[in-house]
Scaffold this motif. Structure first.
Motif, PDB file in Angstrom:
ATOM      1  N   GLU A 280      13.808 133.688  52.205  1.00 41.20           N
ATOM      2  CA  GLU A 280      14.062 132.812  51.072  1.00 41.20           C
ATOM      3  C   GLU A 280      14.603 131.471  51.566  1.00 41.20           C
ATOM      4  O   GLU A 280      15.352 131.407  52.540  1.00 41.20           O
ATOM      5  N   TYR A 281      14.197 130.412  50.861  1.00 43.84           N
ATOM      6  CA  TYR A 281      14.671 129.075  51.228  1.00 43.84           C
ATOM      7  C   TYR A 281      16.147 128.919  50.855  1.00 43.84           C
ATOM      8  O   TYR A 281      16.591 129.340  49.786  1.00 43.84           O
ATOM      9  N   ASP A 283      19.333 126.064  50.151  1.00 39.44           N
ATOM     10  CA  ASP A 283      19.347 124.781  49.448  1.00 39.44           C
ATOM     11  C   ASP A 283      18.951 123.638  50.378  1.00 39.44           C
ATOM     12  O   ASP A 283      18.234 122.710  49.974  1.00 39.44           O
ATOM     13  N   ASP A 285      16.954 123.793  52.938  1.00 37.13           N
ATOM     14  CA  ASP A 285      15.508 123.872  53.163  1.00 37.13           C
ATOM     15  C   ASP A 285      14.733 123.400  51.938  1.00 37.13           C
ATOM     16  O   ASP A 285      13.697 122.730  52.067  1.00 37.13           O
ATOM     17  N   LYS A 286      15.240 123.739  50.758  1.00 39.43           N
ATOM     18  CA  LYS A 286      14.569 123.290  49.535  1.00 39.43           C
ATOM     19  C   LYS A 286      14.588 121.765  49.416  1.00 39.43           C
ATOM     20  O   LYS A 286      13.587 121.145  49.040  1.00 39.43           O
ATOM     21  N   ILE A 290      11.467 119.070  49.195  1.00 39.57           N
ATOM     22  CA  ILE A 290      11.383 118.082  48.116  1.00 39.57           C
ATOM     23  C   ILE A 290      11.274 116.669  48.689  1.00 39.57           C
ATOM     24  O   ILE A 290      10.496 115.845  48.203  1.00 39.57           O
ATOM     25  N   LEU A 313      16.994 120.572  42.415  1.00 36.62           N
ATOM     26  CA  LEU A 313      17.079 122.013  42.662  1.00 36.62           C
ATOM     27  C   LEU A 313      16.945 122.797  41.362  1.00 36.62           C
ATOM     28  O   LEU A 313      16.338 123.883  41.332  1.00 36.62           O
ATOM     29  N   ARG A 316      13.458 123.196  40.384  1.00 38.61           N
ATOM     30  CA  ARG A 316      12.678 123.947  41.385  1.00 38.61           C
ATOM     31  C   ARG A 316      11.494 123.117  41.894  1.00 38.61           C
ATOM     32  O   ARG A 316      10.347 123.553  41.936  1.00 38.61           O
ATOM     33  N   TRP A 318      10.833 122.248  44.862  1.00 37.66           N
ATOM     34  CA  TRP A 318      10.273 122.630  46.155  1.00 37.66           C
ATOM     35  C   TRP A 318       8.963 123.403  45.994  1.00 37.66           C
ATOM     36  O   TRP A 318       8.226 123.585  46.953  1.00 37.66           O
TER      37      TRP A 318
END
Length: 364
Positions: A280-281, A283, A285-286, A290, A313, A316, A318
């Motif tokens: 899971e990504y 924050d 990485d997200k 973006i 974030l 969402r 990303w």
């Protein structure tokens, strides 16, 4: 009567063919006699080295002469034909004038410059031994004439250092301009003043005698205190951030192997974690994904406030589909804003009624 006519035509044709054969052989004979009279190939070309003179003969040395012998011969001839010391009355200078002596000295200097360097001398000897290679001689001569005498690596290093110094000075000036602006903003100025009072930096003590300062000096000291507090407490992002030596061009080039290795390790780790292991990504990485979608640099993305990044974030962004929807919404919102903005309305009205380059006549 027909037979004699045919016979006459046949004789005429034979005579014409004979003349053609004689003319052909005549041109062959002319070419054979002209070949010996053609100019022979010579290595002494005007404009290369010593021109039509042999550099060894100019200095009075042989082709096997050592560098010391060449230098000795040059010094002897220079003392004789140098324009500053030449005397027409000296023995051996009969018939020489100042102009001829100057031309001869230039020829002597050219011969010495040609023979004192090993590489140039090698090219010159090759030209004497292979006079038919005109283009090769021209290339070798002008390649050495036009090649810069300074090492190219030194030029590149000096250029990089100059660019780096200019970069650091420009960034430092931009940072000082940002600080000077923030000092004038009431919000930050009040906060800096409160911090200075809490730290006891603005407590005015009574000064008497010679140590007493004027009001201007006290005000200047308070401004410096507030400026230093703003420098230390505010973290400026983007193009006006505090300059860092590691960001200049020279350091970037020196640290390039480290950055390249770091990027390769990061890329392999990213591929392994999120493509193979399906993690899971986080924050961080997200936000990176973006930022790549928005095609923003790291400094531009860092200049955004925290509420904006949290909005990214929350939506969402990303995820590629969500980002495309968000981008279209932003474009529509910008179109509506431009349609309702009074300034844009005035601009469109001006373009429709007058516009650039349109002539209008106003009646008095």
């Amino acid at each position: 009567m027909a037979a004699p006519t045919e016979y006459y035509r046949g004789d005429g044709e034979g005579f014409t063919a004979c003349l053609r054969t004689v003319k052909s052989w005549w041109w062959v004979v002319v070419l054979l006699f002209s070949v010996p009279s053609l100019p022979t190939v010579t290595a002494l070309v005007e404009g290369l080295y010593c021109g039509t003179e042999v550099c060894y003969d100019v200095l009075g040395v042989t082709r096997e002469a050592a560098k010391a012998e060449i230098a000795r011969a040059y010094r002897q001839l220079a003392r004789r034909y140098h324009p500053d010391v030449f005397r027409p009355t000296e023995p051996g200078s009969e018939g020489e004038t100042h102009e001829s002596a100057q031309r001869k000295f230039l020829l002597i200097a050219t011969a010495y410059e040609t023979l004192k360097d090993e590489d140039t001398r090698r090219d010159y000897d090759y030209m004497l031994d292979h006079p038919e290679e005109y283009y090769q001689h021209y290339y070798a001569y002008y390649r050495r004439q036009l090649t810069p005498k300074v090492d190219v690596r030194v030029v590149i290093l000096v250029t990089i250092c100059a660019i780096s110094i200019f970069q650091f000075y420009s960034w430092h000036s931009s940072y000082n301009e940002a600080i000077s602006y923030l000092v004038t903003v009431p919000k930050y100025r009040i906060q800096a003043t409160e911090i200075a009072k809490q730290q006891g930096l603005l407590n005015r003590t009574k000064e008497k005698g010679k140590n007493r300062r004027s009001k201007e000096e006290i005000r200047e000291q308070e401004e410096e205190v507030i400026r230093d507090i703003i420098k230390n407490k505010i973290d400026i992002k983007g193009g006006y951030q505090k300059p860092n030596l590691s960001d200049i061009l020279l350091c970037q080039i020196v640290l390039f192997p480290y950055y390249l290795t770091h990027y390769l390790v990061w890329y392999v780790s990213w591929f392994y974690r999120f493509t193979i292991c399906r993690e899971e990504y986080r924050d961080k990485d997200k936000l990176y994904i973006i930022r790549r979608y928005m095609r923003m640099s790291q400094s531009q993305f860092d200049s955004l406030d925290e509420n904006t990044t949290q909005t990214f974030l929350h939506k969402r962004l990303w995820i590629k589909e969500n980002y495309e929807v968000y981008r279209k919404e932003q474009e529509e919102e910008m179109k509506v804003k431009m349609a309702t903005d009074p300034r844009m309305k005035r601009y469109r009205r001006w373009m429709r009624n007058e516009g650039p380059g349109r002539l209008t006549f106003i009646d008095d």
